[in-house]
Scaffold this active site. Structure first.
Site, PDB file in Angstrom:
ATOM      1  N   GLY A 293       0.835  -1.196   0.000  1.00  0.00           N
ATOM      2  CA  GLY A 293       0.000   0.000   0.000  1.00  0.00           C
ATOM      3  C   GLY A 293       0.865   1.240   0.000  1.00  0.00           C
ATOM      4  O   GLY A 293       0.984   1.945  -1.009  1.00  0.00           O
ATOM      5  N   ARG A 294       1.515   1.477   1.131  1.00  0.00           N
ATOM      6  CA  ARG A 294       2.411   2.630   1.265  1.00  0.00           C
ATOM      7  C   ARG A 294       3.470   2.642   0.165  1.00  0.00           C
ATOM      8  O   ARG A 294       3.794   3.696  -0.392  1.00  0.00           O
ATOM      9  CB  ARG A 294       3.080   2.561   2.639  1.00  0.00           C
ATOM     10  N   TYR A 335       2.157   9.521  15.685  1.00  0.00           N
ATOM     11  CA  TYR A 335       3.316   8.632  15.739  1.00  0.00           C
ATOM     12  C   TYR A 335       4.666   9.333  15.807  1.00  0.00           C
ATOM     13  O   TYR A 335       5.695   8.659  15.801  1.00  0.00           O
ATOM     14  CB  TYR A 335       3.360   7.731  14.491  1.00  0.00           C
ATOM     15  N   CYS A 362      -6.694  24.188  16.631  1.00  0.00           N
ATOM     16  CA  CYS A 362      -6.631  24.691  18.001  1.00  0.00           C
ATOM     17  C   CYS A 362      -6.189  23.563  18.940  1.00  0.00           C
ATOM     18  O   CYS A 362      -6.935  23.104  19.802  1.00  0.00           O
ATOM     19  CB  CYS A 362      -8.003  25.232  18.405  1.00  0.00           C
ATOM     20  N   TYR A 391      -1.595   7.334   3.753  1.00  0.00           N
ATOM     21  CA  TYR A 391      -2.058   7.594   5.124  1.00  0.00           C
ATOM     22  C   TYR A 391      -2.065   9.077   5.478  1.00  0.00           C
ATOM     23  O   TYR A 391      -1.773   9.457   6.611  1.00  0.00           O
ATOM     24  CB  TYR A 391      -1.215   6.799   6.132  1.00  0.00           C
TER      25      TYR A 391
END
Length: 432
Positions: A293-294, A335, A362, A391
């Site tokens: 995927g990535r 992360y 904020c 992602y």
């Protein structure tokens, strides 16, 4: 300097992607803006296809893990390149079907699929439904019986490998919300139940050991464990499971500290292990599936922002504030993920300032990067963050009622919108 070949610096000193000036893209489409290079995506797909030919004689297939980025145009590109598709929700499946993706080339994952999602998968002829637990298996068995169909199923297995340590702990991953455990005998009992069912056909066994992995050894160990489980199923039931899915998790380059292996290095090393075990066990080599995927989309994408202010706190830090943030990229907040950033207007100049890139939400934790070295920043500059193809849009939100940015696809100097920018009206369309 840059993470992929699609990036360059033009005669104006501006960052380019796919032959397009990023400063010009920001002016044309506004910011924040996701930009993807089509040929980088296609080349990644083709590398996987080529690797299957070289290492498995074509006896395998890559299934793009669409949770990394799912939209209709990307589904179409993946289909054109001959890959399958991995979905993990009704929404991802619906998108794929609306894009015209062949349902027989779709794998449906998820640790807690709803009854509606299971019905959707069965009604649309999804190729393989990946079962996660015994409760789901029972529901799927009952639904398939009611519809008078045989569901083609896979089993997600916890192979007991922690890919995020160097000890490769064999039992460390038993505490996971995903899949059937090998250590307890749960996986074998589930396999026996699936094989005994009249409404399920156990076509595949599946594992996934983690994400953003650079070492090859964990993949080899996972393949050997899965081949051992395949043999155990054969010994106990007499059934040889046709397919083995080894998941994804291949690392990409976010910064100069990342050194991903070439795709074929993974494939060739793992293929040797699979073939060796097949020979040892006197079993046929399984049809091999992977779920990149990535590594398909990550390096192809950047996000463009406009600098709003530069706030210098003497002897503490400098904040460069942008018009996006954790709503379009929550990975640093979640992360502490590392990213490379440049001032796109000055990409040909040296990075001389250490700054914290701050978002507009904020929230004190709304940061994209701390201690980032970039060119001297000023209000109005275009800031580019690399490796945001995976992602980012898929994890984006409307926190603070901020509309989601569009996605623009570039190819050979031209650009087109593949996902529109959300409007304020989009934000309130479901309000009553």
């Amino acid at each position: 300097m840059f993470v992929a070949d699609c990036f360059d610096v033009n005669e104006k000193g501006h960052l380019t992607i796919g032959g397009c000036d990023t400063v010009g893209l920001a002016e044309e489409y506004g910011t924040p803006l996701y930009v993807m290079d089509e040929m980088t995506i296609r080349q990644a797909c083709r590398l996987y296809q080529k690797s299957f030919q070289e290492n498995y004689d074509g006896h395998g297939m890559a299934f793009y893990a669409s949770k990394a980025l799912n939209c209709k145009e990307l589904c179409r590109i993946v289909a054109e390149e001959g890959l399958g598709l991995d979905v993990v929700s009704g929404g991802e499946l619906y998108t794929a079907l609306k894009a015209g993706f062949d349902p027989e080339k779709i794998h449906f994952h998820g640790n807690n699929k709803t009854q509606d999602e299971l019905n959707m998968a069965l009604d649309n002829g999804v190729g393989v439904i990946v079962m996660d637990n015994l409760d789901e298996m029972k529901r799927l068995d009952q639904l398939a019986a009611e519809k008078g169909v045989t569901a083609q199923v896979s089993m997600r297995i916890k192979p007991g490998i922690d890919a995020h340590t160097h000890s490769f702990i064999r039992t460390g991953q038993i505490d996971s919300k995903f899949g059937f455990a090998l250590e307890t005998g749960e996986a074998l009992e589930a396999a026996k139940a699936a094989i005994a069912s009249k409404n399920l056909n156990l076509k595949e066994i599946h594992c996934h050991i983690g994400s953003q992995i650079f070492d090859i050894d964990p993949f080899v160990l996972a393949a050997e464990v899965m081949m051992g489980f395949r043999k155990q199923i054969k010994d106990v039931t007499g059934v040889t499971v046709e397919c083995m899915n080894l998941g994804g998790g291949f690392g990409i380059k976010y910064t100069d500290r990342d050194h991903p292996q070439p795709y074929n290095a993974y494939m060739s090393t793992v293929a040797k292990a699979v073939k060796a075990k097949a020979k040892e066990y006197d079993m046929p080599v399984p049809f091999i599936c992977l779920e990149p995927g990535r590594s398909i989309v990550g390096e192809s994408g950047i996000t463009l922002y406009t600098v709003g202010s530069v706030k210098v706190i003497p002897k503490i830090r400098t904040y460069v504030s942008i018009d996006g943030g954790m709503t379009d990229n929550p990975r640093y907040a979640l992360y502490k993920s590392s990213y490379l950033a440049v001032i796109a207007d000055k990409a040909g100049q040296p990075a001389v300032e250490k700054v914290t890139i701050a978002g507009k939400c904020c929230e004190s934790g709304d940061l994209i990067q701390e201690d980032a070295m970039i060119q001297e920043a000023a209000p109005g500059d275009t800031l580019a963050v690399f490796s945001t193809g995976a992602y980012n849009y898929s994890m984006s939100s409307n926190y603070n009622r901020i509309p989601k940015p569009p996605i623009v696809m570039v190819k050979a100097g031209s650009s087109r919108v593949i996902v529109k920018r959300e409007t304020y009206d989009d934000l309130i369309k479901n309000d009553v």
